[in-house]
Design an enzyme around this catalytic site. Structure first.
Site, short mmCIF file in Angstrom:
data_model
loop_
_atom_site.label_atom_id
_atom_site.label_comp_id
_atom_site.label_asym_id
_atom_site.label_seq_id
_atom_site.Cartn_x
_atom_site.Cartn_y
_atom_site.Cartn_z
N ARG A 1 -20.20 12.73 -18.01
CA ARG A 1 -19.95 13.47 -19.26
C ARG A 1 -20.95 13.09 -20.35
NH1 ARG A 1 -14.33 15.22 -22.30
NH2 ARG A 1 -15.37 16.08 -24.12
N HIS B 1 -26.57 11.77 -34.16
CA HIS B 1 -25.50 11.10 -34.92
C HIS B 1 -26.08 10.11 -35.92
CE1 HIS B 1 -22.11 11.91 -31.73
NE2 HIS B 1 -22.39 12.96 -32.47
N ASN C 1 -24.21 14.68 -24.26
CA ASN C 1 -24.68 14.10 -25.53
C ASN C 1 -26.20 14.09 -25.64
OD1 ASN C 1 -22.19 13.53 -26.77
ND2 ASN C 1 -21.92 11.80 -25.39
N HIS D 1 -24.26 19.31 -37.84
CA HIS D 1 -24.25 18.62 -36.55
C HIS D 1 -25.27 19.25 -35.58
CE1 HIS D 1 -22.76 16.47 -33.07
NE2 HIS D 1 -22.57 17.61 -32.44
N LYS E 1 -19.48 23.29 -19.61
CA LYS E 1 -18.71 22.21 -20.23
C LYS E 1 -17.46 21.91 -19.40
CE LYS E 1 -17.20 19.69 -23.96
NZ LYS E 1 -17.32 19.35 -25.35
N GLU F 1 -26.49 23.80 -29.40
CA GLU F 1 -25.62 23.27 -28.33
C GLU F 1 -25.65 24.19 -27.10
OE1 GLU F 1 -24.16 20.34 -28.42
OE2 GLU F 1 -23.48 19.85 -30.45
N ARG G 1 3.43 10.88 -31.38
CA ARG G 1 2.78 10.44 -30.13
C ARG G 1 2.31 11.59 -29.24
NH1 ARG G 1 7.10 6.64 -30.28
NH2 ARG G 1 6.40 4.73 -31.27
N HIS H 1 -27.76 13.54 -28.99
CA HIS H 1 -26.70 13.13 -29.94
C HIS H 1 -26.88 11.71 -30.45
CE1 HIS H 1 -24.92 16.82 -28.59
NE2 HIS H 1 -23.80 16.64 -29.26
N LYS I 1 -12.15 16.05 -26.83
CA LYS I 1 -12.56 14.98 -27.75
C LYS I 1 -12.07 15.34 -29.14
CE LYS I 1 -16.66 12.97 -25.62
NZ LYS I 1 -18.11 12.76 -25.75
N GLU J 1 -15.48 10.37 -20.06
CA GLU J 1 -16.86 9.92 -20.21
C GLU J 1 -17.12 8.53 -19.63
OE1 GLU J 1 -18.81 11.44 -23.77
OE2 GLU J 1 -20.03 9.62 -23.77
P1 NAD Z 1 -17.73 23.19 -39.19
O1 NAD Z 1 -16.43 23.04 -38.58
O2 NAD Z 1 -18.05 22.40 -40.41
O3 NAD Z 1 -17.97 24.73 -39.48
C1 NAD Z 1 -19.18 25.14 -40.05
C2 NAD Z 1 -18.98 25.97 -41.31
O4 NAD Z 1 -18.65 27.30 -40.93
C3 NAD Z 1 -17.86 25.51 -42.21
O5 NAD Z 1 -18.25 25.70 -43.54
C4 NAD Z 1 -16.73 26.44 -41.85
O6 NAD Z 1 -15.78 26.58 -42.87
C5 NAD Z 1 -17.47 27.72 -41.60
N1 NAD Z 1 -16.83 28.68 -40.71
C6 NAD Z 1 -16.16 28.44 -39.59
N2 NAD Z 1 -15.87 29.57 -38.96
C7 NAD Z 1 -16.34 30.56 -39.73
C8 NAD Z 1 -16.36 31.97 -39.59
N3 NAD Z 1 -15.90 32.58 -38.50
N4 NAD Z 1 -16.91 32.69 -40.58
C9 NAD Z 1 -17.45 32.08 -41.67
N5 NAD Z 1 -17.50 30.75 -41.84
C10 NAD Z 1 -16.95 30.01 -40.86
O7 NAD Z 1 -18.89 22.83 -38.15
P2 NAD Z 1 -19.08 23.12 -36.60
O8 NAD Z 1 -20.54 23.26 -36.42
O9 NAD Z 1 -18.20 24.19 -36.12
O10 NAD Z 1 -18.59 21.77 -35.92
C11 NAD Z 1 -19.24 20.55 -36.15
C12 NAD Z 1 -18.26 19.44 -35.88
O11 NAD Z 1 -17.85 19.50 -34.52
C13 NAD Z 1 -18.83 18.07 -36.10
O12 NAD Z 1 -17.90 17.29 -36.79
C14 NAD Z 1 -19.02 17.53 -34.71
O13 NAD Z 1 -18.91 16.13 -34.63
C15 NAD Z 1 -17.90 18.20 -33.96
N6 NAD Z 1 -18.13 18.34 -32.53
C16 NAD Z 1 -17.13 17.95 -31.70
C17 NAD Z 1 -17.29 18.09 -30.34
C18 NAD Z 1 -16.14 17.72 -29.42
O14 NAD Z 1 -16.35 17.69 -28.21
N7 NAD Z 1 -14.97 17.48 -29.94
C19 NAD Z 1 -18.47 18.63 -29.81
C20 NAD Z 1 -19.46 19.03 -30.69
C21 NAD Z 1 -19.29 18.88 -32.06
N1 GLY Z 2 -19.79 17.19 -27.07
C1 GLY Z 2 -19.81 16.13 -26.13
C2 GLY Z 2 -18.60 16.05 -25.26
O1 GLY Z 2 -17.69 16.84 -25.40
O2 GLY Z 2 -18.53 15.20 -24.44
#
Ligand code: NAD
Ligand code: GLY
Length: 361
Positions: A239, A250, A243, A263, A225, A183, A119, A246, A141, A235
């Site tokens: 907030r 998405h 997006n 993404h 942010k 972003e 939890r 997005h 998130k 949100e």
């Molecule tokens: P990812 O986590 O898939 O990383 C991208 C690639 O880079 C992967 O292959 C990873 O292994 C590699 N990588 C990571 N760090 C590295 C480094 N330092 N050197 C070499 N390779 C490296 O993708 P991302 O773009 O980081 O994140 C996308 C995800 O984030 C999506 O699932 C999206 O929905 C989510 N997201 C979440 C939020 C939130 O607020 N929680 C906001 C935006 C995006």
């Molecule tokens: N990436 C959108 C949010 O964090 O709200």
């Protein structure tokens, strides 16, 4: 070193931005509460940074390592279970700390595991992609995808600290780096026109990964942010502007199969669509749209959506968006460059006519 703070009352937390912070044992150890740690990473990031990180942690800690398969396609409930398996097999208790070491996929999954294991346990974010450093590691998130929709299963769960080391971006492939830049540009578009201009001015420095420029861009993105999240953590309102692009993005990610489009790439094309729709409302000019498109193209980011999605596919996915309220789609558009607005009264027919201009028959 920049230290920012996400102001959320008793759940406030620091964001440390500093070259080398990943091996700053004293600082990391200060944020570990109990004597157990679970580091969640993936098969790409772990060989680069995991053991260095573990070496800087207090040697008295019990450390478990969970290596997830790499990629958006693995951001699922099933793969999430591996974190719980290790936590239980290694007898982690409620005072354990889950540390996310990786990009947004690892961060979102580790965060959801931290929100739900017993939890809720202590959670630290160590983002290693540009996208994760400027966006996903901040704001709480967390979650996983469902075949029918992106990030549909999850929780709001804030980390206790975020450690951003810009040096780890040295190993990031260009495609991932550019996806993160989408972003960064988003923050300029939605709430900071001066930042938007500054980024354009430093366009070439970005391509060259100039450390000073990059550090400043990460800092300003995190400031934006943190401000929005502090105002509207869950949100309920403002907030949603985070997006921009997005809802379209998405839909692209889900329809094309997770991982086909990154993404940030889907957000890039989505932001252009949002900009064009804003132009149709008369809020921004065609030359402002053209400037954005040209800039994204120069970063090798996509500026138009895939051409194989029908109007029905688009609307089906867009209506599953988490911003849909009472069956009504809310879109983030641009009142002007540097100011986003949330629109919930765009006639369905107008939206579909717009979608028809770029979708397959
Ligand atoms: P990812 O986590 O898939 O990383 C991208 C690639 O880079 C992967 O292959 C990873 O292994 C590699 N990588 C990571 N760090 C590295 C480094 N330092 N050197 C070499 N390779 C490296 O993708 P991302 O773009 O980081 O994140 C996308 C995800 O984030 C999506 O699932 C999206 O929905 C989510 N997201 C979440 C939020 C939130 O607020 N929680 C906001 C935006 C995006
Ligand atoms: N990436 C959108 C949010 O964090 O709200």
């Amino acid at each position: 070193m920049s230290t920012l703070k996400v102001q959320l009352g008793e759940r406030s937390y620091p964001i440390y931005i500093e070259s080398g912070v990943l091996s700053d044992g004293a600082r990391l150890n200060r944020h570990i509460k109990g004597n157990q740690v679970i580091v969640v990473s993936n098969t790409t990031v772990a060989p680069l940074y995991l053991e260095g990180l573990c070496a800087s942690l207090d040697p008295a800690l019990q450390i478990s390592r969970v290596l997830l398969p790499d990629g958006e396609a693995h951001k699922t409930v099933e793969v999430l279970g591996r974190i719980f398996d290790t936590a239980l097999q290694d007898k982690h208790n409620r005072s354990t700390t889950i540390v996310a070491l990786g990009g947004g996929v690892v961060g979102d999954m580790a965060g959801f595991a931290a929100a739900s294991y017993q939890r809720g346990v202590n959670f630290l974010q160590i983002p290693t992609t540009l996208l994760a450093q400027v966006d996903s590691s901040v704001g709480g998130k967390t979650g996983v995808n469902h075949p029918l929709g992106k990030n549909m299963i999850g929780a709001f769960y804030q980390p206790q600290a975020v450690f951003i080391d810009p040096d780890v971006l040295d190993t990031l492939p260009h495609r991932e780096y550019a996806a993160g830049l989408a972003e960064v540009i988003k923050y300029g578009l939605i709430c900071d026109p001066a930042f938007y201009e500054w980024l354009q001015h430093h366009r070439d420095d970005f391509v060259a990964r100039d450390k000073t420029v990059l550090g400043e861009a990460i800092r300003r993105s995190c400031v934006a942010k943190a401000r929005v999240v502090a105002e509207d953590e869950r949100e309920g309102g403002v907030r949603a502007i985070l997006n921009l692009g997005h809802t379209f993005g998405h839909a692209i990610e889900a329809a094309q199969g997770y991982g086909t489009w990154l993404h940030g790439e889907a957000v890039s094309a989505g932001m252009v669509l949002a900009a064009k729709l804003s132009m149709n409302q008369g809020w921004i000019t065609d030359s402002e749209v053209a400037r954005l498109v040209q800039w994204l193209e120069a970063m090798s980011l996509p500026t138009s959506p895939p051409d194989d999605m029908s109007v029905a596919t688009w609307t089906e996915h867009m209506l599953r968006d988490k911003k849909v309220l009472d069956g009504r789609l809310r879109l983030v558009l641009l009142a002007q460059i540097g100011e986003a607005c949330i629109v919930d009264n765009l006639p369905q027919a107008e939206l579909e006519a717009f979608i028809a201009t770029f979708s397959a028959a």
